[in-house]
Design an enzyme around this catalytic site. Structure first.
Site, PDB file in Angstrom:
ATOM      1  CG  ASN A  11     -60.141  -0.507 -32.038  1.00  0.00           C
ATOM      2  OD1 ASN A  11     -59.373  -0.695 -31.139  1.00  0.00           O
ATOM      3  ND2 ASN A  11     -60.777  -1.041 -33.089  1.00  0.00           N
ATOM      4  CG  HIS A  56     -72.530   6.228 -33.232  1.00  0.00           C
ATOM      5  ND1 HIS A  56     -73.545   7.119 -33.510  1.00  0.00           N
ATOM      6  CD2 HIS A  56     -72.949   5.702 -31.894  1.00  0.00           C
ATOM      7  CE1 HIS A  56     -74.341   6.975 -32.497  1.00  0.00           C
ATOM      8  NE2 HIS A  56     -73.899   5.930 -31.447  1.00  0.00           N
ATOM      9  CG  HIS A  83     -68.347   1.910 -32.211  1.00  0.00           C
ATOM     10  ND1 HIS A  83     -67.977   2.937 -33.091  1.00  0.00           N
ATOM     11  CD2 HIS A  83     -67.713   0.610 -32.983  1.00  0.00           C
ATOM     12  CE1 HIS A  83     -66.970   2.296 -33.726  1.00  0.00           C
ATOM     13  NE2 HIS A  83     -67.141   1.064 -33.802  1.00  0.00           N
TER      14      HIS A  83
END
Lengths: 394, 394
Positions: free
Chosen positions: B202, B213, B215
């Site tokens: 996402n 961050h 990810h």
């Protein structure tokens, strides 16, 4: 038509159907104000499109493509990109016409109204005269199909005032809205190619509402929607296994268990479904087998007007801010009605859902929901029901 | 493991699995920094729950309910309500541990890393030791079912720096991310009760990202997701009718027609599906039958690293602001991999979708999408593809 509602059918300047539903004699539309016609010089909405070089192409309306990976039809309404989005109050297209104005931009010809319904100017579903409703293919192998999106999108305005809403307008007006749903469901279901009618309301900017005026929408789909297809598959499997109606059994079970019941009236039961997928979710079902809104008796409609508004009020007390005020709940409230031919398998029920998961947080449909259609709930149905019971009486 | 990636398995203080994937000798994790253990005094995540009155109840983990109206399993992760949401940079839980700090709040024990994968602290799918994975019922009639949500949710951090992203980290890092996806797909698919593994990312606050961050996530579902079920039904119907693989035929057809092809490499084809339902949507598919990421050859993985990043770059040039700058595209990018037993019917492909419909407008999932699962597109696949080809080379 019951409940002393007078319907007046007329047309907008571009040929769209427009209906007044007046609920109080003397009726406001056309009696007190006498201006039912649309004075705007709107062009024919089916006129050919002329491009920059002056070339004409026939207007064929929106199409829909068959998503061969999922089995869903996807209407593609590229012309809607420029639709009106959160206009200032003085450009509200759902306001009544200004008295004496020679020309106005809004959609309402008369200078007052109670409830009106009309074809959406920016419709994603539209039947265009002369365009045959047939499937064609993008490829010789007939893998990638398309069809005209030959349905219909209507707007329903609940009242003339921008600053009102269903709750503030009260039960009498709600009753008129119900009559409008009855009328539109009957007429739209009788139209060629319509499989299913969905009366719904989007409420709140967080859900994407593009106009603040209190209104709902009515979609007449030329296909059975994916959600309804899922319900039909489940209902038919249940009937094969048990001989019974799935939604009747669900209602009976919820009534027996009781933990998720929010409220009951003589004719209606409001409960949180056992597998609620949204932060707030309620189902409102009649106690007996009813396939679509028009089958509701007068007594059921009367009763519905009351519990519908109480349901909205409870939703508006669900989330409380630290300062004690409540969050005006953004929601989608929509009627699941049986599509053509599924009158015994499906049962009318309203589903109200909200993405508001706390006073200041929304649920987003991210990877799991958008990519895999796999919803993950951050709460439990029992918690939702307990909170709704707690705030039910206000 | 190919591509010179070194995997190091360890555990976090509360027992969660944690994996380092280092891509450059000398390897950063445990070699240069030598601190693989998690020094935090975290409690046992499976410890009994103690309520306000001191009563203990065993921790049984998240459950999921069967939505009998749709046939979907809905995991219910009520404990996730309080998960971390957009923390300030100095409270970034995915930052490497601060050198010399005796204790830190973050999830990463080591003071540097390349790529790490670990079990999500706020997991909506979790297998709890000793909790049997069996269906139980809320009612005697066995209509309303529930089961432990005995899957697994992992987080994948693409790099140690908050301000980076996959594009800025480049192809070598992307290649490591691919190796991590390979490894996790293999291990998770081998676990009891796992039906399907979804590696996805996402990106952007508009899609609900709760941590900035860089990810992604990896969900191991204990059921076949609704989207995949739909694809399986379509693929099996297609095979019955034609004897062929649906996704292979779709790819061949798109290559023949060409209008929706965005880019091609030796091993991959990027195209907009003919029934794209989102304002921006791309599918990235290998040219040959591949069921899941681990089956990709070295050459295919190498090639993927390049086109994946170019795809993200093109997405970031899709919408241009009036001042000439581009919109950092919010997106969900996820891998459709075959569930157990469906290796011949489904074919690996990535789906990238975005709700950004113009530089300043989002698509909302309102009544039709949320209530009826009936998507309506505001554009056409051909327009999306033309725009992506236009901005492909930057």
């Amino acid at each position: 038509m019951a409940a002393k509602v007078r319907k007046t059918a007329t047309k907008l300047a571009d040929g769209r159907d427009f209906f007044y539903f007046d609920d109080s004699p003397e009726y406001v539309s056309g009696e007190k104000t006498r201006r039912l016609d649309d004075p705007r010089p709107l062009g024919d909405r089916f006129a050919p499109h002329v491009d920059e070089d002056g070339n004409e192409t026939a207007f064929t309306g929106p199409i829909m493509r068959y998503d061969v990976l999922t089995g869903d039809w996807i209407p593609m309404a590229a012309h809607r990109m420029n639709r009106t989005f959160l206009p200032p109050a003085d450009a509200n297209p759902f306001a009544p016409a200004r008295p004496g104005a020679a020309y106005q931009d809004g959609e309402i010809p008369d200078t007052d109204y109670d409830v009106v319904v009309f074809e959406n100017r920016f419709a994603s579903l539209m039947r265009v005269p002369g365009v045959p409703d047939v499937v064609s293919y993008l490829d010789e192998g007939e893998l990638l199909a398309e069809r005209p999106a030959a349905g219909r999108c209507e707007v329903i305005c609940f009242g003339p005032k921008l600053e009102e809403n269903l709750i503030s307008m009260g039960e009498k007006r709600m009753r008129t809205v119900i009559e409008a749903w009855v009328d539109r469901t009957e007429e739209l279901m009788a139209m060629d190619g319509i499989e299913q009618v969905y009366c719904f309301e989007n409420h709140g900017v967080a859900i994407g509402v593009s106009l603040h005026h209190p209104h709902g929408q009515i979609y007449a789909y030329p296909f059975v929607t994916p959600y309804t297809e899922k319900m039909l598959r489940q209902a038919r499997a249940h009937r094969e296994k048990t001989g019974r109606n799935l939604l009747a059994d669900v209602l009976e079970t919820e009534l027996k268990l009781g933990d998720r019941i929010v409220a009951q009236t003589e004719h209606w039961v409001l409960y949180v479904p056992a597998a609620a997928r949204w932060p707030v979710e309620m189902h409102l079902a009649p106690r007996r087998q009813v396939a679509r809104i028009p089958e509701l008796t007068d007594a059921e409609r009367e009763d519905l007007a009351g519990i519908y508004l109480k349901m909205l009020q409870a939703g508006n007390r669900f989330h409380q801010n630290p300062d004690g005020s409540y969050v005006d709940l953004p929601y989608v409230s929509g009627w699941h009605q049986a599509p053509k031919g599924a009158e015994d398998d499906l049962r009318l029920h309203l589903q109200l859902i909200s993405i508001q998961r706390s006073p200041d947080k929304l649920k987003y449909l991210a990877g799991s929901e958008s990519g895999m259609f796999a919803w993950i709930s951050d709460t439990t149905p029992e918690k939702i029901a307990a909170r709704l019971r707690e705030v039910w009486e206000g």
